[in-house]
Design an enzyme around this catalytic site. Structure first.
Site, mmCIF file in Angstrom:
data_model
loop_
_atom_site.group_PDB
_atom_site.id
_atom_site.type_symbol
_atom_site.label_atom_id
_atom_site.label_comp_id
_atom_site.label_asym_id
_atom_site.label_seq_id
_atom_site.Cartn_x
_atom_site.Cartn_y
_atom_site.Cartn_z
ATOM 1 N N HIS A 248 0.856 -1.288 -0.047
ATOM 2 C CA HIS A 248 0.005 0.035 0.020
ATOM 3 C C HIS A 248 0.716 1.077 -0.030
ATOM 4 C CE1 HIS A 248 -3.229 -2.599 1.311
ATOM 5 N NE2 HIS A 248 -2.266 -3.268 2.017
ATOM 6 N N SER B 257 14.469 21.389 -16.667
ATOM 7 C CA SER B 257 13.131 22.344 -16.800
ATOM 8 C C SER B 257 13.493 23.746 -17.535
ATOM 9 C CB SER B 257 12.320 22.447 -15.702
ATOM 10 O OG SER B 257 11.711 23.647 -15.813
ATOM 11 N N LYS C 279 15.440 21.844 -11.232
ATOM 12 C CA LYS C 279 14.808 20.459 -11.508
ATOM 13 C C LYS C 279 15.456 19.397 -12.418
ATOM 14 C CE LYS C 279 10.995 19.251 -11.371
ATOM 15 N NZ LYS C 279 9.599 19.910 -11.850
ATOM 16 N N GLU D 162 9.435 8.121 -17.330
ATOM 17 C CA GLU D 162 8.080 8.669 -17.671
ATOM 18 C C GLU D 162 7.575 8.361 -18.931
ATOM 19 O OE1 GLU D 162 7.315 12.822 -15.030
ATOM 20 O OE2 GLU D 162 9.236 12.937 -16.144
#
Ligand code: ARG
Length: 469
Positions: A166, A287, A293, A300
């Site tokens: 979980h 970024s 970043k 992804e």
């Protein structure tokens, strides 16, 4: 060309004496597949050479004819690879482009190549040959990824991290063990690829348009020449079966699903909040606006590309579900989803193998996270069971101890013996051996368990299996 064009094409088509009117120019473009099926030119020529060789062996072509045809085809490969071949939409597909060129090069005898054959069995053969050729590089990239996982698992066999259920800290595990979980999934994927390959490797040629041919063909010989293990045994099925492509995209979907799940973990782990791993600058991007970043673009994108492979699989399932026997033009639509799946999978595996090989692990952060989450609570319960307490009672004692720890901001291993004994008089000084993270993982010492020596044994076994392959 505009979509409402009514122009017609003056070019003579190879296959159309029956048609008195030229094809509408847009229809010609709309129905053509050469734009995307030309990538099978090698397989198309390979199939034609085998077909011509077989026709000669059964006496349908003379030796001189088949030699001329085969030489012509070999020269066309050179032309294509030198960029000297002019692909034409008017010739519709890879098959007719090459055949037209053959006739242009060697004259009348070129017209004999298509004897006893149809584009229906020809295309089915080409697609199988093409997919078979691509299975090899896919398998080797998959193995490279498996090996990268084994290497990381070996390096991190003793590295402790929190294991999750979980997404909540559950029990301590080793990072090596976690890598081996991904390895197991990829072993199943490799098995599925082997299995799929068996059904890809079957020869449709000889089925001709749908019913077979009146010529005395020798399908065994053609199969042998092309390295097919089997022959498609029913001509109707041979020209219309695309199960093998659906199976391949199903295999690919499962494998992409595994990489997508794995990506999800890598994305979470490389966030500032977890900070368990460093993916390496080569696999991330910055970024354009936020200078701090470092985005995990590769995982992804793999997660994103997984949906496109699923789409290709559904595309093929849907393509086939309403087709009556035998060949239908619908089947021309099999190629783009299949090719896209091959390309996407190959690229994804390649980048993944490199990325995993370069991954570095932040051991202290993982260890601290495991310490924070009461990861050894089950170990305390098991300890009490070994002292004679029933598991349900032990569960309760530990629950109370954890609540106490949370209240006083202490891990179980940081509680004093007196504090622990206030929850159960069965607890004694040896309890601290099981409350450490190292003790916890080392105790799970059986086949499939997380103990470092089990991880090492699993790696040895995995490597021995690979050598046996
Ligand atoms: N380009 C076609 C395909 O991809 C080749 C087979 C065409 N056969 C036919 N009867 N029109 O399926």
């Amino acid at each position: 060309m505009t979509s409402n064009s009514t122009e017609t094409t003056p070019k003579k088509k190879l296959s159309s004496a029956r048609l008195t009117q030229p094809t509408n120019a847009f229809v010609e473009e709309f129905t053509a597949s050469v734009q995307f099926d030309k990538r099978m030119y090698r397989q198309d020529i390979q199939g034609s050479i085998a077909h011509a060789t077989m026709l000669e062996s059964v006496g349908v072509l003379t030796k001189a004819e088949s030699t001329q045809i085969i030489d012509g085809l070999n020269n066309i490969i050179i032309e294509i690879e030198n960029g000297d071949f002019e692909w034409s939409i008017a010739q519709e597909d890879v098959h007719m482009n090459i055949e037209a060129r053959l006739i242009a090069r060697i004259g009348e005898v070129g017209k004999k190549l298509h004897t006893g054959r149809s584009r229906n069995d020809q295309v089915a053969t080409d697609v199988r040959l093409y997919l078979r050729d691509m299975i090899e590089p896919i398998r080797s990239e998959l193995f490279r990824l498996q090996d990268a996982l084994l290497n990381v698992a070996e390096r991190e066999a003793d590295t402790i991290m929190p294991g999750f259920t979980h997404l909540q800290t559950a029990q301590p595990i080793t990072f090596g063990h976690h890598m081996l979980a991904w390895y197991e999934m990829l072993v199943r994927d490799a098995e599925r690829l082997d299995d799929c390959e068996k059904r890809v490797n079957s020869l449709p040629l000889g089925a001709a348009a749908l019913a077979g041919t009146t010529f005395p063909i020798d399908r065994e010989l053609t199969a042998k020449l092309l390295g097919f293990e089997r022959i498609c045994l029913n001509s109707l099925d041979a020209v219309s079966d695309r199960d093998f492509a659906i199976e391949f995209t199903s295999f690919a979907s499962l494998l992409m699903m595994h990489m997508s799940r794995f990506s999800e973990e890598l994305i979470i782990w490389s966030s500032a909040q977890f900070d368990f791993v460093d993916l390496g600058d080569a696999f991330c991007t910055g970024s354009s606006i936020m200078p701090q970043k470092k985005n995990p673009d590769v995982p992804e994108l793999i997660r994103g590309k997984t949906s496109r492979v699923y789409g290709n699989m559904f595309n093929l399932f849907t393509l086939m579900k309403n087709q009556p026997l035998a060949y239908n033009k619908d089947n021309q639509e099999d190629k783009e989803p299949l090719f896209d799946t091959i390309d996407t999978l190959l690229g994804s595996l390649r980048v993944y193998a490199d990325m995993i090989a370069a991954i570095s692990v932040k051991k202290d952060n993982m260890r601290n996270a495991a310490l924070r989450g009461y990861a050894t609570a089950t170990d305390l319960a098991d300890y009490l069971v070994r002292k004679g307490v029933a598991f349900r009672d032990a569960h309760e004692v530990v629950g109370l101890s954890v609540a106490y720890g949370i209240k006083h901001k202490k891990d179980l291993s940081e509680l004093s013996l007196e504090e622990l004994q206030s929850f159960s008089d069965q607890i004694s000084g040896d309890v601290f051996e099981v409350l450490t993270l190292e003790g916890s993982v080392a105790a799970r010492d059986h086949l499939g368990g997380t103990a470092p020596n089990q991880v090492r044994a699993a790696i040895r076994y995995a490597r021995s299996q690979r050598e046996a392959d």
